[in-house]
Write an enzyme that holds these catalytic residues in place. Structure first.
Site, PDB file in Angstrom:
ATOM      1  N   THR A   1       0.846  -1.198   0.000  1.00  0.00           N
ATOM      2  CA  THR A   1       0.000   0.000   0.000  1.00  0.00           C
ATOM      3  C   THR A   1       0.880   1.247   0.000  1.00  0.00           C
ATOM      4  O   THR A   1       2.061   1.176  -0.311  1.00  0.00           O
ATOM      5  CB  THR A   1      -0.984  -0.037   1.197  1.00  0.00           C
ATOM      6  OG1 THR A   1      -1.945   1.012   1.059  1.00  0.00           O
ATOM      7  CG2 THR A   1      -0.269   0.123   2.523  1.00  0.00           C
ATOM      8  N   ASN A   2       0.331   2.419   0.331  1.00  0.00           N
ATOM      9  CA  ASN A   2       1.110   3.657   0.398  1.00  0.00           C
ATOM     10  C   ASN A   2       0.579   4.548   1.522  1.00  0.00           C
ATOM     11  O   ASN A   2      -0.372   4.176   2.208  1.00  0.00           O
ATOM     12  CB  ASN A   2       1.082   4.370  -0.962  1.00  0.00           C
ATOM     13  CG  ASN A   2      -0.328   4.720  -1.380  1.00  0.00           C
ATOM     14  OD1 ASN A   2      -1.000   5.508  -0.732  1.00  0.00           O
ATOM     15  ND2 ASN A   2      -0.793   4.105  -2.464  1.00  0.00           N
ATOM     16  N   HIS A   3       1.188   5.730   1.686  1.00  0.00           N
ATOM     17  CA  HIS A   3       0.891   6.589   2.835  1.00  0.00           C
ATOM     18  C   HIS A   3      -0.313   7.516   2.672  1.00  0.00           C
ATOM     19  O   HIS A   3      -0.517   8.394   3.494  1.00  0.00           O
ATOM     20  CB  HIS A   3       2.107   7.453   3.171  1.00  0.00           C
ATOM     21  CG  HIS A   3       3.195   6.692   3.857  1.00  0.00           C
ATOM     22  ND1 HIS A   3       3.023   6.107   5.087  1.00  0.00           N
ATOM     23  CD2 HIS A   3       4.464   6.419   3.485  1.00  0.00           C
ATOM     24  CE1 HIS A   3       4.149   5.513   5.447  1.00  0.00           C
ATOM     25  NE2 HIS A   3       5.037   5.680   4.489  1.00  0.00           N
TER      26      HIS A   3
END
Ligand code: C5P
Length: 223
Positions: free
Chosen positions: A29-31
């Protein structure tokens, strides 16, 4: 004036990250926090639009009155968006969609093996949700985002053209206090023959200005 343009208009927006599963317990995933997209959904609703929010997994709650569609992966988000896009007046792609997903998701937890210190995960490209919406025959007014670390206008205008967008909101994520996972942002907005800089402000304040700008550009486009 904004209210006049947006009253009763259907606005579809994506927000948050996507989650690309490897096995039942792991994912890539990412931030992305979803804050910019959720603020835009709220302000568009306040301006009278009928808002559908397609959201990846985030820790914030949806604004009241917005229709929330929860999704996990980029493929889920693609399906949720494309099945609704044709009947929309405006599409805003604020989600940080994973560009790649694991080539396969296995049903059982991947185990360490005694003789294997290295592991390679094969990734395949995800579809571009925004480009696919903008390619529809009966396409809504399309607004994209571009997070860059340099050459902001150059890359943003490239995306505007390549993805056939009506408007792109670009931000430099290399500057602290802007973009991912913070409460503030600054945006350079571009369209075919113009642009506007929105200076550092809370994502709520920026959302108000951005909704105004969308209404303004839509009004111009319709003339
Ligand atoms: O090309 P890039 O990923 O930088 O473009 C960013 C814009 O495209 C954002 O508006 C993002 O929501 C959208 N996007 C998308 N589907 C993808 C990748 C990006 O809708 N697979």
């Amino acid at each position: 004036e904004v209210a006049q343009v947006l009253a009763g208009k259907k606005l579809l927006i994506t927000a948050g990250p996507t989650r690309e599963e490897l096995d039942p317990v792991r994912y890539i995933t990412n931030h992305s926090s979803g804050k910019m997209g959720y603020a835009l959904a709220e302000m568009a609703m306040a301006a009278g639009a009928q808002v559908t929010l397609v959201s990846g997994p985030v820790n914030i709650s949806a604004p009241k009155g917005v229709e929330l569609v929860r999704v996990g992966s980029a493929l889920d988000m693609h399906q949720a968006v494309l099945s609704r896009a044709q009947s929309q007046d405006i599409f805003v792609a604020a989600a940080a969609v994973a560009d790649y997903r694991p080539a396969s998701r296995v049903d059982q937890k991947i185990k360490k093996t005694g003789d294997n210190d290295d592991m390679v995960i094969e990734l395949v490209r995800n579809p571009d949700i925004l480009a696919d919406v903008a390619a529809l025959a009966n396409k809504p007014f399309c607004v994209g985002f571009a997070a860059e670390t340099r050459d902001l206008e150059h890359y943003a205008r490239g995306k505007l053209k390549r993805k056939k967008l009506d408007m792109i909101c670009a931000n430099l994520v290399s500057i602290p206090g802007q973009g991912f996972n913070v409460d503030t942002n600054a945006l350079d907005v571009f369209w075919k023959d113009g642009g506007k800089s929105l200076s550092l402000a809370s994502k709520q304040q920026l959302a108000v200005l951005l909704v105004e700008l969308i209404a303004e550009r839509m009004a111009v486009a319709r003339q």
